[in-house]
Design a protein around this motif. Structure first.
Motif, short mmCIF file in Angstrom:
data_model
loop_
_atom_site.label_atom_id
_atom_site.label_comp_id
_atom_site.label_asym_id
_atom_site.label_seq_id
_atom_site.Cartn_x
_atom_site.Cartn_y
_atom_site.Cartn_z
N ARG A 29 -7.24 -13.73 -5.68
CA ARG A 29 -8.54 -13.43 -5.09
C ARG A 29 -9.56 -14.54 -5.37
NH1 ARG A 29 -11.11 -7.61 -5.84
NH2 ARG A 29 -9.85 -7.86 -7.72
N MET A 108 1.74 -10.26 -1.63
CA MET A 108 1.72 -8.84 -1.28
C MET A 108 0.36 -8.46 -0.71
SD MET A 108 4.53 -7.64 -1.84
CE MET A 108 5.66 -8.98 -2.12
N ILE A 109 -0.69 -8.95 -1.38
CA ILE A 109 -2.05 -8.66 -0.93
C ILE A 109 -2.24 -9.22 0.49
CG2 ILE A 109 -4.48 -9.30 -1.26
CD1 ILE A 109 -3.93 -9.25 -4.29
N GLN A 112 -0.65 -7.52 3.55
CA GLN A 112 -1.17 -6.21 3.97
C GLN A 112 -2.05 -6.35 5.21
OE1 GLN A 112 0.24 -3.55 2.67
NE2 GLN A 112 1.30 -5.09 1.46
N GLU A 113 -2.80 -7.46 5.28
CA GLU A 113 -3.74 -7.60 6.41
C GLU A 113 -3.40 -8.78 7.33
OE1 GLU A 113 -7.72 -7.29 4.74
OE2 GLU A 113 -7.57 -5.12 5.03
N GLY B 27 -10.83 -2.95 8.42
CA GLY B 27 -9.90 -3.38 7.40
C GLY B 27 -10.63 -3.62 6.09
N TYR B 28 -9.88 -3.54 5.02
CA TYR B 28 -10.50 -3.62 3.70
C TYR B 28 -11.16 -4.96 3.43
CZ TYR B 28 -11.25 -3.26 -1.25
OH TYR B 28 -11.84 -3.25 -2.48
N ARG B 29 -10.49 -6.02 3.86
CA ARG B 29 -10.97 -7.35 3.50
C ARG B 29 -12.35 -7.63 4.09
NH1 ARG B 29 -7.09 -12.40 4.02
NH2 ARG B 29 -6.31 -11.01 5.62
N ILE B 109 -4.09 -3.27 -2.16
CA ILE B 109 -4.58 -4.63 -2.37
C ILE B 109 -5.41 -4.68 -3.65
CG2 ILE B 109 -6.21 -6.36 -1.50
CD1 ILE B 109 -5.36 -5.55 1.34
N GLU B 110 -6.33 -3.73 -3.72
CA GLU B 110 -7.30 -3.77 -4.81
C GLU B 110 -6.63 -3.58 -6.18
OE1 GLU B 110 -11.28 -4.60 -5.35
OE2 GLU B 110 -9.96 -4.66 -3.62
#
Lengths: 204, 204
Positions: A29, A108-109, A112-113, B27-29, B109-110
Motif C-alpha cells: 500500500r 492478492m490485493i 481484487q480490483e 469499489g473499495y479503492r 484487501i484491507e
C-alpha cells in the motif's frame, strides 16, 4: 558507444529488484512508483513506459524471482502422500517468509480490483503452480492411488484452498501441522474407495 | 429540543448506508471518507471521530447488513449433505452478488495490511460464520455421520477454503457446480471409514 539495449536491460533489472525489495520493506500500500524509481536510479517515466500500473511492476518483480516453469514439477517418488507434503510445506514456508509473503499479499490485493492483472497472474504464476500439482495427482491416478473420476483442477484446490484461506482470511496461523491435517483429509477425499474390488471405484 | 443521541444514531446509520452503497458502486479503492461524508450529509470529522480508518467504517457497514448471530445457525434436517449444500450455495450466491462481493473484496484487501482489522473481522464476521458450520458438523459427528477424530476448525476450512480460493485468486469462476464437487469431496474426507465395524473409525 553505450549499448541502449544493455542499458534498458540494466534499468529493467534495477526496477524489478527495487520493487521487490520495497514491497517487502514498506508493504504494497505504501509502495510508490516514485520510490521504485528513486531506488532503481531511473526516472518515473521510464517505469510508466514499460508498465501500466504498480501492480504490473510487482507482478513482474515476483516473476523475476520465480524459477523456470520446468522446476515447478513435483518430485515423483511413487509416494503421492510424501510428494504432496513436500509441496504444501514449501507453500507454508513461502507464506511465512516476510518478503515473499509481502509480495504475494500485494498481488492478492491488486487482483481484487484489477481483473486483467488477475488473469495475467493466474496465467503466469498461479496456473503453472497448480498445474504442477495436478500433474503429480494425475500420475498417482495412473498408478491407481487416486480415484479415476476426479476433476483434478478441483482436487488441487481442495489441497491449496484451505492453506490460502487460512493465510488470506487470517482465521488462524498457517502452520505445518495445519498443512499436514489438510493433506491427510484431502488424500482421504481423493483416495479410491477401499471397498472397491480390483482397485476400481465403486459405483454409487 | 433535538435529541443528540437520536441525531448521532441517525448520522451513524446514514454513514454506514452511504459506505455500503458506495463500496458497491465505485469499489473499495476509489472509496473516500469524503464521498461517504458527502452522501451521508455529515462532516468528515464526524466519521473520523467514530472510526479510525476507511476499513473500519466498511467493516461496520458490512456488520450492519449481517443478521443476528443466532440466524447464522445451519438447519439440521438430519441430512448433513443437504444442510452443507445449502450453506455453500448461499456462499456462492453471496459472492456472485456485486454489492455484497464488492464489500467482501474490500475487506479482504484491507485485512491484508491491517492485522488489527483482520482480528476484528475474524471475531465479528468470519468466526461466527465458520462456527455455525462447525456446529452442524459436530451434530453430524454426534449422529455418527462423520469421523469422531476430526479437528472441526480444519474440517470447516476444507469446505469453505476451496470456495474462497477460487473467488479470491480468480483461478476460475465460482459456480454452484464447483461448490457441489467441493462438498462431495469434503464429505468423503470427513466420513467415517466404511470398513470400520460398529461405526467406529478404523485405526490406521
Amino acid at each position: 558507444m553505450p549499448d541502449p539495449t544493455r542499458r534498458s536491460e540494466r534499468s529493467r533489472h534495477a526496477i524489478l529488484t527495487a520493487a521487490h525489495e520495497l514491497v517487502g520493506e514498506v508493504g504494497y500500500r505504501k509502495l510508490t512508483i516514485e520510490a521504485i524509481a528513486a531506488r532503481a536510479g531511473v526516472g518515473k517515466q521510464t517505469i510508466y513506459r514499460w508498465w501500466p500500473s504498480k501492480g504490473a511492476v510487482v507482478l513482474d518483480a515476483m516473476l523475476a524471482t520465480v524459477s523456470d516453469p520446468a522446476d515447478l514439477a513435483l518430485p515423483d517418488t511413487g509416494d503421492v502422500d510424501a510428494d504432496l507434503r513436500g509441496v504444501v510445506h514449501a507453500i507454508v514456508a513461502e507464506l511465512a517468509d516476510p518478503t515473499l509473503s509481502g509480495t504475494s499479499r500485494a498481488l492478492m490485493i491488486e487482483i481484487q480490483e484489477d481483473p486483467g492483472l488477475a488473469e495475467s497472474m493466474v496465467e503466469r504464476i498461479l496456473g503453472p503452480n497448480l498445474a504442477a500439482i495436478a500433474d503429480r495427482l494425475r500420475a498417482a491416478q495412473d498408478a491407481g492411488q487416486l480415484r479415476r473420476d476426479l476433476d483434478l483442477s478441483v482436487a488441487v484446490e481442495m489441497i491449496v484452498g484451505p492453506l490460502y484461506h487460512r493465510w488470506l482470511l487470517r482465521t488462524a496461523p498457517l502452520t505445518p501441522a495445519y498443512a499436514d491435517t489438510v493433506t491427510d483429509l484431502a488424500l482421504r477425499a481423493l483416495a479410491p474407495d477401499r471397498l472397491a474390488p480390483h482397485g476400481e471405484d465403486r459405483l454409487e
